[in-house]
Scaffold this active site. Structure first.
Site, PDB file in Angstrom:
ATOM      1  N   GLY A 158       0.859  -1.314  -0.043  1.00 18.11           N
ATOM      2  CA  GLY A 158      -0.180  -0.128   0.009  1.00 18.11           C
ATOM      3  C   GLY A 158       0.901   1.405   0.080  1.00 18.11           C
ATOM      4  N   ARG A 159       0.220   2.454   0.418  1.00 22.32           N
ATOM      5  CA  ARG A 159       1.285   3.413   0.335  1.00 22.32           C
ATOM      6  C   ARG A 159       2.236   3.471   1.281  1.00 22.32           C
ATOM      7  NH1 ARG A 159      -4.070   5.156   1.207  1.00 22.32           N
ATOM      8  NH2 ARG A 159      -3.415   4.789   3.583  1.00 22.32           N
ATOM      9  N   ILE A 160       2.319   2.885   2.487  1.00 22.58           N
ATOM     10  CA  ILE A 160       3.581   2.896   3.302  1.00 22.58           C
ATOM     11  C   ILE A 160       4.646   2.070   2.730  1.00 22.58           C
ATOM     12  CG2 ILE A 160       4.669   2.332   5.342  1.00 22.58           C
ATOM     13  CD1 ILE A 160       1.805   3.028   6.715  1.00 22.58           C
ATOM     14  N   ARG A 180      -1.873  -8.305  -2.063  1.00 22.91           N
ATOM     15  CA  ARG A 180      -3.074  -9.134  -2.322  1.00 22.91           C
ATOM     16  C   ARG A 180      -3.355  -9.059  -3.990  1.00 22.91           C
ATOM     17  NH1 ARG A 180      -7.800  -7.315   1.407  1.00 22.91           N
ATOM     18  NH2 ARG A 180      -6.406  -5.222   0.772  1.00 22.91           N
ATOM     19  N   ARG A 241       1.662  -4.317  12.550  1.00 17.36           N
ATOM     20  CA  ARG A 241       0.804  -4.601  13.718  1.00 17.36           C
ATOM     21  C   ARG A 241       1.157  -5.779  14.323  1.00 17.36           C
ATOM     22  NH1 ARG A 241      -1.201  -0.287  13.773  1.00 17.36           N
ATOM     23  NH2 ARG A 241      -2.985   0.233  13.880  1.00 17.36           N
ATOM     24  N   GLU A 270       0.874  -6.194  22.873  1.00 22.34           N
ATOM     25  CA  GLU A 270       1.504  -4.853  23.334  1.00 22.34           C
ATOM     26  C   GLU A 270       0.802  -4.281  24.324  1.00 22.34           C
ATOM     27  OE1 GLU A 270       2.460  -3.520  19.331  1.00 22.34           O
ATOM     28  OE2 GLU A 270       1.259  -1.783  19.834  1.00 22.34           O
ATOM     29  N   HIS A 288       5.819   0.588  19.108  1.00 26.09           N
ATOM     30  CA  HIS A 288       4.976   1.003  18.231  1.00 26.09           C
ATOM     31  C   HIS A 288       4.983   2.647  18.122  1.00 26.09           C
ATOM     32  CE1 HIS A 288       0.689  -0.268  16.899  1.00 26.09           C
ATOM     33  NE2 HIS A 288       1.283   1.189  16.204  1.00 26.09           N
ATOM     34  N   ILE A 289       6.341   3.082  17.602  1.00 20.17           N
ATOM     35  CA  ILE A 289       6.444   4.594  17.542  1.00 20.17           C
ATOM     36  C   ILE A 289       6.405   4.905  15.781  1.00 20.17           C
ATOM     37  CG2 ILE A 289       7.494   5.108  19.527  1.00 20.17           C
ATOM     38  CD1 ILE A 289      10.151   4.690  17.914  1.00 20.17           C
TER      39      ILE A 289
HETATM   40  C1  GLV Z   1      -0.392   3.192  13.675  1.00 17.73           C
HETATM   41  O1  GLV Z   1      -0.042   2.091  14.217  1.00 17.73           O
HETATM   42  C2  GLV Z   1      -1.385   3.303  12.843  1.00 17.73           C
HETATM   43  O2  GLV Z   1      -2.215   2.297  12.450  1.00 17.73           O
HETATM   44  O3  GLV Z   1      -1.720   4.772  12.529  1.00 17.73           O
END
Ligand code: GLV
Length: 329
Positions: A158-160, A180, A241, A270, A288-289
């Site tokens: 995706g975008r990230i 996918r 995640r 977490e 989770h930063i």
């Molecule tokens: C962070 O984990 C988000 O989904 O924005």
């Protein structure tokens, strides 16, 4: 909007500018003390609110929605929304929104931070310096692996994922990806990435970055069988995640040298991560930063606030996840 400003609950601490914006349009119940609400407390706080601005630490499920029938909109301050039961929202005519786009680059940067930090063992050597273990330069000291010219495999384009791929050009990497659906040819070109099967990606990549959303379909996407297909020199990065990786299986693979290392920003359960991680030097841990820069978190909070206000004004929020919900009201 009616004469009375709609009431909204903001479940966690946000920026002053976010609250200032919300207060122009809404009566705001804030939680600047930032103590998370247990499910019952959340339902009680929401008792006469039409809007909810929440975070990934808040569970919005059918039981909560049943307790607050006046609720119109749930605005998550996150791009991932596995904490929200979107079909349950739709069934009740509750709009659900997320914050895509504004965090792509910061999250991609963090995935790269984990790649570089794991490859060059930065947290481990920093710990050793602080422990007084550095007695002088040696040729074979704390050898890492090269990121440049290696093969980067991205799962979830995706975008990230695409932002992570674009950064690889500066490191002369070969980029392969699995998704996918194959992405459009012009996006593949921009990312300089080649589509491969999941198994080929596991077998060929030196660095595997996970960027798929978490869902029942991606639960334990990486477990013992997939770890066994990776190169013994592979480095796994999870910047999406917890739950996409079977953490116990990963700890086993890191312990017995099935793969070289891992860089993790997210964990199952977490913040109570599996204590096995803490005993290992070949894993780099982050709390989770991924999106946590000041500018990006401000942009996420403001986008969530804009989604909330638009929904309460009867407009279509910019990042509406369930357009069907609007017609149910
Ligand atoms: C962070 O984990 C988000 O989904 O924005």
């Amino acid at each position: 909007m009616t004469n009375r400003k709609p009431r909204v609950l903001v479940t966690r601490e946000v920026f002053d500018e976010t609250l200032d914006y919300l207060r122009q349009h809404c009566e705001v119940l804030a939680n600047q003390d930032d103590v998370p609400y247990a499910p019952d407390a959340l339902a009680a706080k929401l008792a006469d609110c039409e809007g909810l601005m929440c975070c990934l630490t808040d569970r919005v499920d059918a039981a909560l929605l049943a307790a607050v029938p006046q609720l119109k909109v749930v605005a998550n301050i996150a791009v991932g929304y596995n904490n929200i039961d979107v079909p349950a929202c739709t069934a009740r005519g509750v709009m659900a929104t997320n914050t895509p786009g504004v965090l792509d680059d910061s999250t991609a940067d963090l995935a790269w931070t984990l790649m570089l930090g794991t490859a060059r063992r930065l947290p481990e050597v920093e710990r050793r310096i602080r422990a007084g273990e550095w007695t002088g330069w040696r040729l074979k000291q704390w050898l890492g692996v090269d990121v440049h010219h290696a093969t980067l495999g991205i799962v979830g384009m995706g975008r990230i994922g695409q932002a992570i791929a674009r950064r690889a050009a500066g490191f002369d990497m070969k980029v392969i990806y699995h998704n996918r659906n194959r992405i459009a040819p012009e996006l593949e070109r921009k990312a300089n990435a080649t589509y491969v099967s999941f198994d080929d990606l596991l077998a060929q990549a030196d660095f595997i970055v996970l960027q798929v959303p978490y869902s029942p379909q991606t639960h334990h996407l990486i477990g013992a069988p997939q770890l066994a297909k990776m190169k013994p020199t592979a480095i796994l990065i999870n910047s999406t995640r917890g739950g996409v990786v079977d953490d116990a299986a990963l700890i086993g693979a890191l312990k017995n040298g099935m793969i070289r290392g891992a860089g993790l920003d997210v964990f199952e359960n977490e913040p109570k991560l599996n204590p096995g991680f803490l005993e290992l030097d070949n894993v780099v841990l982050a709390p989770h930063i991924g999106s946590s820069t000041e500018a990006t978190r401000k942009a996420m909070a403001m986008l969530a606030a804009q989604n909330l206000v638009a929904a309460l004004r009867g407009e279509a929020p910019p990042n509406l996840l369930n357009p069907e919900a609007r017609s149910r009201r």
